[in-house]
Design a protein around this motif. Structure first.
Motif, PDB file in Angstrom:
ATOM      1  N   LEU A  62      -4.105 -11.087  -3.192  1.00  0.00           N
ATOM      2  CA  LEU A  62      -5.783 -10.780  -2.584  1.00  0.00           C
ATOM      3  C   LEU A  62      -5.726  -9.622  -1.574  1.00  0.00           C
ATOM      4  O   LEU A  62      -6.969  -8.771  -1.773  1.00  0.00           O
ATOM      5  CB  LEU A  62      -6.119 -12.142  -1.763  1.00  0.00           C
ATOM      6  N   ILE A  63      -4.883  -9.290  -0.828  1.00  0.00           N
ATOM      7  CA  ILE A  63      -4.942  -8.080  -0.058  1.00  0.00           C
ATOM      8  C   ILE A  63      -5.095  -6.834  -0.916  1.00  0.00           C
ATOM      9  O   ILE A  63      -5.827  -5.692  -0.317  1.00  0.00           O
ATOM     10  CB  ILE A  63      -3.772  -7.824   1.116  1.00  0.00           C
ATOM     11  N   GLN A  64      -4.662  -6.693  -2.149  1.00  0.00           N
ATOM     12  CA  GLN A  64      -4.970  -5.369  -2.940  1.00  0.00           C
ATOM     13  C   GLN A  64      -6.278  -5.392  -3.415  1.00  0.00           C
ATOM     14  O   GLN A  64      -6.545  -4.553  -3.974  1.00  0.00           O
ATOM     15  CB  GLN A  64      -3.652  -5.578  -4.054  1.00  0.00           C
ATOM     16  N   ASP A  65      -7.376  -6.354  -3.299  1.00  0.00           N
ATOM     17  CA  ASP A  65      -8.480  -6.659  -3.850  1.00  0.00           C
ATOM     18  C   ASP A  65      -8.645  -6.283  -5.191  1.00  0.00           C
ATOM     19  O   ASP A  65      -9.148  -5.352  -5.923  1.00  0.00           O
ATOM     20  CB  ASP A  65      -9.355  -5.593  -2.832  1.00  0.00           C
ATOM     21  N   PRO A  66      -7.714  -6.885  -5.983  1.00  0.00           N
ATOM     22  CA  PRO A  66      -7.843  -6.663  -7.422  1.00  0.00           C
ATOM     23  C   PRO A  66      -8.842  -6.935  -8.335  1.00  0.00           C
ATOM     24  O   PRO A  66      -9.754  -7.787  -7.914  1.00  0.00           O
ATOM     25  CB  PRO A  66      -6.626  -7.721  -8.010  1.00  0.00           C
ATOM     26  N   ASP A  67      -9.154  -6.198  -9.396  1.00  0.00           N
ATOM     27  CA  ASP A  67     -10.033  -6.596 -10.136  1.00  0.00           C
ATOM     28  C   ASP A  67      -9.772  -7.638 -11.338  1.00  0.00           C
ATOM     29  O   ASP A  67     -10.464  -8.352 -11.789  1.00  0.00           O
ATOM     30  CB  ASP A  67     -10.438  -5.310 -11.145  1.00  0.00           C
ATOM     31  N   ILE A  68      -8.405  -7.889 -11.510  1.00  0.00           N
ATOM     32  CA  ILE A  68      -7.972  -8.833 -12.234  1.00  0.00           C
ATOM     33  C   ILE A  68      -6.737  -9.586 -11.525  1.00  0.00           C
ATOM     34  O   ILE A  68      -5.982  -8.923 -10.961  1.00  0.00           O
ATOM     35  CB  ILE A  68      -7.253  -8.260 -13.716  1.00  0.00           C
ATOM     36  N   LEU A  69      -6.834 -10.888 -10.928  1.00  0.00           N
ATOM     37  CA  LEU A  69      -5.932 -11.594 -10.273  1.00  0.00           C
ATOM     38  C   LEU A  69      -5.192 -12.443 -11.361  1.00  0.00           C
ATOM     39  O   LEU A  69      -5.671 -13.318 -11.940  1.00  0.00           O
ATOM     40  CB  LEU A  69      -6.468 -12.379  -9.268  1.00  0.00           C
ATOM     41  N   PHE A  86       0.964  -1.299   0.048  1.00  0.00           N
ATOM     42  CA  PHE A  86      -0.001   0.405   0.254  1.00  0.00           C
ATOM     43  C   PHE A  86       0.760   1.370  -0.197  1.00  0.00           C
ATOM     44  O   PHE A  86       1.822   1.314   0.650  1.00  0.00           O
ATOM     45  CB  PHE A  86      -0.825  -0.054   1.206  1.00  0.00           C
ATOM     46  N   GLU A  87       0.388   2.270  -0.651  1.00  0.00           N
ATOM     47  CA  GLU A  87       1.095   3.770  -0.641  1.00  0.00           C
ATOM     48  C   GLU A  87       0.986   4.158   0.653  1.00  0.00           C
ATOM     49  O   GLU A  87       1.782   4.849   1.227  1.00  0.00           O
ATOM     50  CB  GLU A  87       0.574   4.564  -1.632  1.00  0.00           C
ATOM     51  N   THR A  88      -0.333   4.003   1.143  1.00  0.00           N
ATOM     52  CA  THR A  88      -0.479   4.661   2.502  1.00  0.00           C
ATOM     53  C   THR A  88      -1.228   3.322   3.236  1.00  0.00           C
ATOM     54  O   THR A  88      -2.244   2.580   3.051  1.00  0.00           O
ATOM     55  CB  THR A  88      -1.588   5.590   2.455  1.00  0.00           C
ATOM     56  N   VAL A  89      -0.396   3.013   4.322  1.00  0.00           N
ATOM     57  CA  VAL A  89      -0.735   1.902   5.172  1.00  0.00           C
ATOM     58  C   VAL A  89      -2.271   1.975   5.790  1.00  0.00           C
ATOM     59  O   VAL A  89      -2.410   3.128   6.475  1.00  0.00           O
ATOM     60  CB  VAL A  89       0.311   1.447   6.263  1.00  0.00           C
ATOM     61  N   PRO A  90      -3.273   1.102   5.464  1.00  0.00           N
ATOM     62  CA  PRO A  90      -4.630   1.270   6.090  1.00  0.00           C
ATOM     63  C   PRO A  90      -4.687   1.167   7.705  1.00  0.00           C
ATOM     64  O   PRO A  90      -3.851   0.126   8.158  1.00  0.00           O
ATOM     65  CB  PRO A  90      -5.215   0.266   5.417  1.00  0.00           C
TER      66      PRO A  90
END
Length: 487
Positions: free
Chosen positions: A142-149, A97-101
């Motif tokens: 998966l943690i990136q919640d991708p539209d295309i995996l 992540f660019e900014t850690v959630p």
């Protein structure tokens, strides 16, 4: 499920210089929710295609379009980069992540649950087994919640339970998936289409249907094209023979001969270009080292093994004697320490393990770290040859589909599949007395596996193997099996 195109390649060309073309005006499209298998020979450029989708590489010409334009692409790569191995699990995930959630720990827990992995997020990545690292790589995507995996050989190092869990997960996954894998049964369980990258023409063919049906469809098409060409060739020969006869008779028959030759040329133009099937490696033998006359028959004895139980190291007593021709299979779940045990045996640091005199050891390691990535394939193979011969080196390498171009390439720049074939070529050239094989099917095209299994079955030295592929193991003679999980 939305029915729109989420990814489209339009006449995309890409190469690594004139000597390494990858794509030549390739076009295909993937709809939202599709589950696609990406096929192609080792070295055809499948991983390069993933880098183009990710935007890590740019096409030489043509366009790559995502809908929406900011569609998120996540990838589960084949291996964790060596420079990241000392990071903790938590820090590694935070780096996506660019900014850690604020809810990072919750999100990590959710993706670890999705991949069926229980671990302490304060542990470094290198403290995890190969199978656990495979699960972490999927969770990282998966943690990136991708539209295309994108999944690059996701079953490597997974035990059967891990493969079954991943298969079930992908069958229920609602977003778009594109997967590279040499595990035919795994692909067949969930894919609904195939993209084939032809290593010879650098074009892309697209098919609808599950994996095995598509493979059969391709095979049938190739056979139809061969038959069509055979008929055309027979017709061409006939017309040319007739043209020769008429031409020698002279007079008006010369014009008939001309028409016959033109008809033969038209028939030649009608011949279709048959796509070559994936080539399979040649049958091979792993020669065993020549032992001194005073060799007593002992190659290896194992009286103790170190394993991991409930997260703690444990030493168990065993009684294993390996002589010439003894084949041993080590079994057990991911995380029990199989790879660590093999490495310690290879390094001769394992407690309770004794070698016979002057035993040459050939080690196929799942991460290929026994290869020197800074050397070319040729220099590496020549360096480990028991009997130096450039002719033998090139002949054996060619049997593993490693041509002059591949041998002249730095090992670091070879595909994972080519590294695997190079590793097998090295075992042939070094003539070992003991083979240590850690997941020897990883990264290897399924077409090659029966050939490799036959060579291992016939190997006359001692062998210790770890493999999670039952079909592969069933083709190899085994003299002993030890389930580390049952000790």
């Amino acid at each position: 499920m939305a029915d729109h195109v989420v990814l489209r390649f339009s006449e995309v060309s890409f190469d690594y210089g004139e000597t390494r073309p990858i794509l030549d005006e390739a076009s295909f499209s993937v709809r939202d929710g599709n589950r696609i298998a990406l096929m192609g020979q080792n070295g055809a450029g499948k991983s390069t295609l993933f880098k183009l989708i990710l935007g890590e590489l740019k096409p030489k010409s043509g366009g790559i379009f995502k809908t929406p334009q900011d569609a998120m692409v996540g990838i589960a790569k084949q291996v964790i980069p060596a420079e990241q191995m000392d990071m903790t699990v938590r820090d590694w995930f935070a780096g996506t992540f660019e900014t850690v959630p604020y809810n990072l720990d919750k999100r990590i827990a959710e993706v670890l649950d999705a991949v069926n992995l229980v671990t302490d997020t304060a542990k470094p990545l290198r403290a995890h087994s190969g199978g656990q690292q495979a699960r972490l790589l999927l969770a990282y995507a998966l943690i990136q919640d991708p539209d295309i995996l994108l999944l690059d050989e996701p079953t490597n190092n997974l035990d059967q339970a891990g493969i079954e869990h991943l298969t079930g997960f992908l069958m229920m996954y609602e977003k778009t998936v594109i997967v590279i894998s040499h595990d035919a049964e795994f692909l067949n369980a969930f894919t609904d289409g195939v993209i084939y990258l032809d290593a010879r023409t650098h074009k892309i063919e697209q098919y609808v249907g599950n994996y095995l049906n598509v493979v059969e469809e391709i095979s049938q098409r190739i056979e139809r094209e061969r038959q069509q060409n055979a008929r055309a060739e027979a017709e061409i020969r006939k017309k040319r023979e007739q043209a020769e006869v008429f031409a020698h008779k002279g007079g008006k028959l010369r014009s008939v001969a001309k028409r016959m030759r033109e008809a033969a040329e038209e028939a030649e133009e009608s011949m279709v270009e048959v796509r070559q099937e994936d080539r399979t490696i040649r049958d091979f033998t792993v020669p065993v080292q020549e032992f001194d006359f005073d060799f007593n028959g002992k190659i290896l004895s194992i009286t103790k093994v170190g394993i991991i139980k409930a997260g703690e190291p444990v030493v168990k007593e065993v009684d294993l004697q390996l002589g010439r021709g003894t084949h041993l299979l080590l079994e057990g779940p991911n995380g029990i320490g199989k790879s660590t045990l093999l490495e310690k045996i290879y390094q001769r640091t394992a407690e309770g393990v004794e070698f016979g005199k002057d035993i040459v050891v050939g080690y196929y390691r799942q991460d290929f770290s026994t290869l020197d990535f800074e050397k070319t394939g040729y220099d590496f193979l020549y360096g480990i040859m028991a009997q130096k011969s450039e002719r033998d080196l090139r002949s054996i390498a060619a049997g593993f589909l490693l041509d002059g171009k591949a041998l002249a390439t730095k090992i670091a720049n070879l595909s994972e599949g080519q590294k695997g074939l190079l590793a097998f070529a090295s075992l042939v050239l070094m003539r070992p007395g003991l083979l240590i094989l850690d997941e020897p099917t990883n990264h290897i095209n399924f077409r090659h596996l029966p050939v490799i299994a036959k060579a291992l079955d016939e190997y006359k030295g001692a062998m210790i193997m770890v493999s999670h592929i039952p079909e592969f193991v069933s083709q190899i003679r085994l003299d002993a099996r030890v389930d580390l999980g049952a000790l």
